[in-house]
Design an enzyme around this catalytic site. Structure first.
Site, PDB file in Angstrom:
ATOM      1  N   GLY A  91       0.847  -1.190   0.000  1.00 54.31           N
ATOM      2  CA  GLY A  91       0.000   0.000   0.000  1.00 54.31           C
ATOM      3  C   GLY A  91       0.872   1.224   0.000  1.00 54.31           C
ATOM      4  N   GLY A  93       2.873   3.159   1.604  1.00 53.35           N
ATOM      5  CA  GLY A  93       3.563   3.126   2.893  1.00 53.35           C
ATOM      6  C   GLY A  93       4.181   4.466   3.236  1.00 53.35           C
ATOM      7  N   LYS A 113       5.380  12.071  -1.354  1.00 54.31           N
ATOM      8  CA  LYS A 113       6.133  10.843  -1.079  1.00 54.31           C
ATOM      9  C   LYS A 113       7.151  11.158   0.020  1.00 54.31           C
ATOM     10  CE  LYS A 113       8.698   7.142  -3.376  1.00 54.31           C
ATOM     11  NZ  LYS A 113       9.010   6.560  -4.682  1.00 54.31           N
ATOM     12  N   ASP A 258       3.451  -4.015  -8.113  1.00 51.91           N
ATOM     13  CA  ASP A 258       2.994  -2.824  -7.385  1.00 51.91           C
ATOM     14  C   ASP A 258       3.685  -1.561  -7.878  1.00 51.91           C
ATOM     15  OD1 ASP A 258       5.108  -4.436  -5.953  1.00 51.91           O
ATOM     16  OD2 ASP A 258       5.324  -2.563  -4.853  1.00 51.91           O
TER      17      ASP A 258
HETATM   18  P1  AMP Z   1       9.056   0.104  -3.434  1.00 54.29           P
HETATM   19  O1  AMP Z   1       9.739  -1.189  -3.768  1.00 54.29           O
HETATM   20  O2  AMP Z   1       9.994   1.217  -3.091  1.00 54.29           O
HETATM   21  O3  AMP Z   1       8.097   0.494  -4.481  1.00 54.29           O
HETATM   22  O4  AMP Z   1       8.256  -0.141  -2.067  1.00 54.29           O
HETATM   23  C1  AMP Z   1       7.497  -1.279  -1.788  1.00 54.29           C
HETATM   24  C2  AMP Z   1       6.537  -1.017  -0.671  1.00 54.29           C
HETATM   25  O5  AMP Z   1       7.213  -0.622   0.522  1.00 54.29           O
HETATM   26  C3  AMP Z   1       5.512   0.058  -0.949  1.00 54.29           C
HETATM   27  O6  AMP Z   1       4.296  -0.344  -0.400  1.00 54.29           O
HETATM   28  C4  AMP Z   1       6.074   1.265  -0.229  1.00 54.29           C
HETATM   29  O7  AMP Z   1       5.071   2.156   0.147  1.00 54.29           O
HETATM   30  C5  AMP Z   1       6.724   0.631   0.973  1.00 54.29           C
HETATM   31  N1  AMP Z   1       7.847   1.425   1.495  1.00 54.29           N
HETATM   32  C6  AMP Z   1       9.080   1.565   0.939  1.00 54.29           C
HETATM   33  N2  AMP Z   1       9.842   2.358   1.716  1.00 54.29           N
HETATM   34  C7  AMP Z   1       9.101   2.735   2.769  1.00 54.29           C
HETATM   35  C8  AMP Z   1       9.325   3.549   3.909  1.00 54.29           C
HETATM   36  N3  AMP Z   1      10.487   4.152   4.139  1.00 54.29           N
HETATM   37  N4  AMP Z   1       8.303   3.701   4.781  1.00 54.29           N
HETATM   38  C9  AMP Z   1       7.130   3.106   4.585  1.00 54.29           C
HETATM   39  N5  AMP Z   1       6.853   2.325   3.532  1.00 54.29           N
HETATM   40  C10 AMP Z   1       7.818   2.135   2.631  1.00 54.29           C
HETATM   41 MG    MG Z   2       6.587   1.147  -5.074  1.00 56.59          MG
END
Ligand code: AMP
Ligand code: MG
Length: 508
Positions: A91, A93, A113, A258
């Site tokens: 989701g 995050g 972001k 995602d």
């Molecule tokens: P990504 O591979 O960067 O697209 O991230 C995968 C998932 O991890 C997504 O749901 C992001 O929202 C979550 N995410 C990545 N980094 C963070 C962070 N520092 N804090 C919270 N959620 C994160």
């Molecule tokens: Mg992502």
């Protein structure tokens, strides 16, 4: 407040509410955010007042220290396949829907972001560091200037708040802009949690909002028809987007479902990279041990991801297995056609040369791979060639190009280059073009500048010391990547040796 007279704040997506969106306020930064960059042109394009956004109240909103007046920020839930493995809940995050802006028919969402944790943060901090925020900010605008569908970047704010990654870094917030931030993973989530009514309603909203050309009607049969037509569009747009990535040597790095946009936009810039010396198996993400997302694999993975999307919507499409398969089978043709057309343009080939052109494109990439020729400089140098001159004449003219990509001391390379020119002349020489026209046409198909990792790295290191001049300079350069005369020599030259040891991971 931040709107020009031609735009209004709307709640079109927000009004969907649960189970798609949760209201989540941004978490203010402890130290005052500073505005490092504002994309004033984009602001104006979507009907926002850049001066007000750059004022103290504007910076507070763009940095997540205050809400957009009249709008409660929200996070959405999705899931996805990460490196091929199903992850049941993901989701936003660290992303928050900040506002929705309508200017006549043009509809845009704004998303922060790095503005703090959400219910989908999974124990992570909800923050983004300055390093990765600069990377996302510059890359989305670079891709846009290259004509590649992408989410955009409106602003970059930063503060001194510490953020812990491999080392202690500082926090930044990007405000990004898109028609939609919906991903393949949104459909997957409502499928795999067995919320099929919610899945149907979300897709209905999405299609009505973004695809006015598709009529879902009001019967089950018309809905099925419309949904299939929509999937066909997603397949088409995704194939086209990836073909465009290949044509500029862009590697996304984390093509999880995602991170795949339902609108076929490039989204979520992490450990991406533009290839320097061409290696068809180039892997830009250090965490990608198997090379799942290598340059060569990008089209195959996009196709795989589309299967995952088709699978997720299949419960809404009874008895459609064969139709879905047929739609998915179109991917290869759509990709190949666009890929061929783009590379034929890059090589200055007259259109419609079919198989002969494909063979030349393949041989060109093989030749580049064999000698690790710089991707951007190779193609840019081709405007120095002349399709009506001899092999020897071309080889001489080629050396005059400031982008000449070969090492003259390497005998094998020089021999192969001559063979390559011969093959190229056999096709390019068929319809003579006036030299001036030729040069302009080729230079328009081959950027002189791409956002190379070592250039980014320089700008990041300076920004981390508080000097943003290099970020600004890169931003200016990437807005016009085709006009070599306006570019600093270090932006168009081969990367220095240390660039080869630069390592990028998912840490952001
Ligand atoms: P990504 O591979 O960067 O697209 O991230 C995968 C998932 O991890 C997504 O749901 C992001 O929202 C979550 N995410 C990545 N980094 C963070 C962070 N520092 N804090 C919270 N959620 C994160
Ligand atoms: Mg992502």
């Amino acid at each position: 407040m931040f709107h020009n007279h031609d735009s209004i704040l709307v709640q079109e997506y927000a009004s969907l509410g649960a189970p798609y969106l949760a209201e989540v306020p941004a978490t203010p930064l402890r130290t005052e955010p500073a505005l490092l960059h504002l994309n004033t042109q984009l602001a104006a394009d979507i009907g926002l007042n850049a001066d007000e956004l750059a004022s103290k109240p504007g910076i507070d909103v763009l940095g997540g220290n205050a809400p957009w007046p009249g709008y409660a920020s929200r996070a959405s839930v999705y899931c996805g396949h990460q490196f091929g493995v199903f992850v049941p809940q993901l989701g936003d995050g660290r992303a928050l829907l900040l506002a929705e802006v309508r200017k006549g028919k043009q509809y845009r969402q704004l998303q922060l972001k790095g503005a703090g944790p959400t219910p989908y943060s999974r124990h992570a901090d909800g923050r983004a560091v300055l390093r990765s925020s600069i990377r996302e900010y510059l890359a989305s605008e670079a891709m846009h200037a290259l004509g590649i569908p992408t989410t955009r970047a409106l602003s970059l704010t930063a503060s001194a708040d510490p953020v812990f990654r491999e080392t202690t870094e500082t926090a930044a917030v990007v405000c990004r802009v898109s028609e939609s931030f919906l991903r393949f993973g949104h459909a997957e989530f409502f499928c795999y949690t067995n919320q099929l009514e919610a899945l149907r309603n979300l897709l209905t909203w999405h299609i009505e909002q973004h695809h006015p050309e598709i009529d879902l009607g009001n019967t089950d049969a018309s809905f099925h028809q419309g949904l299939l037509q929509w999937l066909g569009t997603v397949i088409e747009r995704t194939a086209q987007m990836v073909a465009q990535w290949q044509a500029v040597g862009f590697c996304h790095g984390v093509m999880n479902t995602d991170n795949m946009s339902l609108l076929g936009l490039t989204i979520d810039y992490g450990p991406y990279g533009f290839v320097d010396g061409f290696d068809i198996d180039h892997i830009c993400n250090h965490s990608d041990h198997q090379g799942r997302y290598s340059y060569r694999n990008q089209p195959r993975i996009a196709h795989w991801n589309l299967y995952a999307l088709a699978q997720a919507i299949s419960p809404l499409l009874p008895d459609s297995k064969e139709t879905l398969q047929n739609l998915l089978d179109n991917f290869a043709d759509i990709f190949q056609t666009r890929h061929s057309a783009l590379f034929a343009n890059k090589l200055g080939l007259p259109s419609e040369q079919g198989e002969a052109a494909n063979t030349l494109i393949e041989n060109t990439l093989k030749f580049m791979h064999e000698h690790t020729l710089d991707f951007t400089r190779f193609f840019r140098s081709l405007s120095a060639l002349n399709p009506t001159a001899s092999v020897a004449g071309n080889f001489a003219a080629w050396q005059q190009s400031p982008f000449f990509p070969l090492a003259l001391g390497d005998e094998a390379q020089v021999n192969n280059a001559q063979t390559w020119i011969e093959q190229w002349l056999a096709l390019a020489g068929q319809t003579p073009v006036e030299p001036g026209v030729w040069r302009t046409r080729l230079d328009r198909s081959n950027p002189a500048f791409v956002l190379r990792n070592h250039l980014l790295q320089n700008s990041i290191e300076q920004a981390q010391k508080g000097d943003f001049a290099e970020v600004n300079r890169l931003y200016k350069a990437l807005s016009d990547p085709y006009t070599a005369e306006k570019l600093a020599p270090e932006y168009t030259s081969e990367p220095p040796d240390w660039a080869k040891t630069l390592v990028l991971s998912c840490s952001s």
